[in-house]
Design an enzyme around this catalytic site. Sequence first.
Site, PDB file in Angstrom:
ATOM      1  N   ARG A  39      26.477  -1.389  -5.007  1.00 43.79           N
ATOM      2  CA  ARG A  39      26.935  -2.486  -5.867  1.00 43.79           C
ATOM      3  C   ARG A  39      26.044  -2.645  -7.108  1.00 43.79           C
ATOM      4  O   ARG A  39      26.515  -3.096  -8.143  1.00 43.79           O
ATOM      5  CB  ARG A  39      26.998  -3.789  -5.071  1.00 43.79           C
ATOM      6  CG  ARG A  39      28.270  -3.882  -4.239  1.00 43.79           C
ATOM      7  CD  ARG A  39      28.288  -5.128  -3.388  1.00 43.79           C
ATOM      8  NE  ARG A  39      29.626  -5.385  -2.855  1.00 43.79           N
ATOM      9  CZ  ARG A  39      29.855  -6.176  -1.815  1.00 43.79           C
ATOM     10  NH1 ARG A  39      28.852  -6.782  -1.202  1.00 43.79           N
ATOM     11  NH2 ARG A  39      31.098  -6.370  -1.406  1.00 43.79           N
ATOM     12  N   LYS A 207      37.419  -7.691  14.144  1.00 45.87           N
ATOM     13  CA  LYS A 207      38.225  -8.885  14.374  1.00 45.87           C
ATOM     14  C   LYS A 207      39.678  -8.742  13.960  1.00 45.87           C
ATOM     15  O   LYS A 207      39.982  -8.536  12.799  1.00 45.87           O
ATOM     16  CB  LYS A 207      37.620 -10.045  13.599  1.00 45.87           C
ATOM     17  CG  LYS A 207      36.432 -10.666  14.278  1.00 45.87           C
ATOM     18  CD  LYS A 207      36.156 -11.992  13.628  1.00 45.87           C
ATOM     19  CE  LYS A 207      35.136 -12.794  14.416  1.00 45.87           C
ATOM     20  NZ  LYS A 207      34.746 -13.999  13.677  1.00 45.87           N
ATOM     21  N   GLY A 365      32.782  -3.582   1.766  1.00 45.44           N
ATOM     22  CA  GLY A 365      31.350  -3.304   1.709  1.00 45.44           C
ATOM     23  C   GLY A 365      30.896  -2.467   2.896  1.00 45.44           C
ATOM     24  O   GLY A 365      30.136  -1.510   2.728  1.00 45.44           O
ATOM     25  N   GLY A 389      36.326  -8.412   1.258  1.00 49.54           N
ATOM     26  CA  GLY A 389      37.273  -9.525   1.334  1.00 49.54           C
ATOM     27  C   GLY A 389      38.163  -9.585   0.104  1.00 49.54           C
ATOM     28  O   GLY A 389      39.369  -9.847   0.212  1.00 49.54           O
TER      29      GLY A 389
HETATM   30  C1  3PG Z   1      30.951  -9.448  -0.067  1.00 49.92           C
HETATM   31  O1  3PG Z   1      29.894  -9.024   0.430  1.00 49.92           O
HETATM   32  O2  3PG Z   1      32.058  -9.217   0.436  1.00 49.92           O
HETATM   33  C2  3PG Z   1      30.893 -10.218  -1.349  1.00 49.92           C
HETATM   34  O3  3PG Z   1      29.649 -10.075  -1.978  1.00 49.92           O
HETATM   35  C3  3PG Z   1      31.220 -11.661  -1.093  1.00 49.92           C
HETATM   36  O4  3PG Z   1      30.286 -12.214  -0.216  1.00 49.92           O
HETATM   37  P1  3PG Z   1      30.702 -13.430   0.715  1.00 49.92           P
HETATM   38  O5  3PG Z   1      31.672 -12.897   1.726  1.00 49.92           O
HETATM   39  O6  3PG Z   1      29.421 -13.940   1.330  1.00 49.92           O
HETATM   40  O7  3PG Z   1      31.343 -14.469  -0.177  1.00 49.92           O
END
Ligand code: 3PG
Length: 408
Positions: A39, A207, A365, A389
């Site tokens: 990232r 999940k 990620g 997400g």
């Molecule tokens: C992730 O790691 O998916 C993004 O950086 C968002 O992080 P978060 O799910 O803690 O909001």
Amino acid sequence: MTASTLDTLLTDGVTGRRVLVRSDLNVPLDGGAVTDDGRIRASLPVLEKLAQAGAKVLVTAHLGRPKGQVDPQFSLAPVASRMAELSEVPVRRAEDLVGPSATQAAADLADGEILLLENVRFDPRETSKDGAERAALAAELAALTGGSGAYVNDAFGAVHRRHASVADITSELPAYQGDLVRDELVVLERLTESPQRPYTVVLGGSKVSDKLAVIENLMARADTLLIGGGMVFTFLKAQGHGIGNSLVEDDKLDTVRGFLAAAERHGCRIVLPTDIVMASAFAADAEHEVLPVEKLESGAHGAEALGLDIGPETAEAFAREIGDSNTVFWNGPMGVFEMEAFASGTAAVARALTQTQAFTVVGGGDSAAAVRGLGFEESGFGHISTGGGASLEYLEGKSLPGIDALQR
Ligand code: 3PG
Ligand code: MG
């Protein structure tokens, strides 16, 4: 409505201006060292582009979920160090977000330099449900740019969050879309609007509940869904198989049965594993054996055993499906890839993605880190998304607050 692009900002001119960039620098750390800098590397091009055009670049980002308090464990200091190693332009660091250190450092910053502000989630207003609180933080962030500033959202991985630095900030500063966000959206649009068929989606992870909406949405779009990871056992149990002590979400059995029926109506094939690596315990050195899904409780540890990876027959079948596809989206590991004994399924899927002629997208990620962690070259994939997400919510058809906020 469309977002203003970074190129527009550069054409308008940024020399001497303070430009606030929201980046996603949420990287895995181990004992203060960055273990996957994907990232950071994905974020640098926009930061360097602005700096090289003469801007003073202020970067705001989060790390982990520190719950609105200063927590040294979630400091961006290690990220700043890694960034400085990789960057072509000078990288400085503030010890707070909008406090005295940030204010002084922003004032001292020279044209062409980057300043990384401390973790934006150390301030409870960043993630507050109260819009007035978020707006107050957004105004303080904007004030750091000193009047003639601008804002660029390049944090694709965070665009699904209605947070101050992602959404509210666009009411405070002229806002522009970063190139990383643009590139990610182009790829995801290609997946939702005109995927070349056959289109196969590989879903893993533990999940089922996290993936329910996406499964439902993708059934209508994809030709084939390959399911692995911990969520497999909810499917297998729904089909009447014994699964021993494997992970299961019993309250989702009916939903999953509904999926299996709906898939048929949509003409989408849901392909489930035919064999599983069953282990004596959740441990790297656990005894383990491969069993067919009809007989998962028939091994040495009977109904005490738990499944930690897809089996070799399944891995081969999944690889064949991937090879026969023209578009593949993959999110979520097939097993506990962090343990060598249970990494084969994930590695087999990753390898198949590098070998197919299909356009391949790795989302998430964890999957992206798995791919790099297992030693695969990034160039072997069509696109490795920085969003977990965020990419899933896009594919679900949800609106993304960070994207919406740019379109005004
Ligand atoms: C992730 O790691 O998916 C993004 O950086 C968002 O992080 P978060 O799910 O803690 O909001
Ligand atoms: Mg995450």
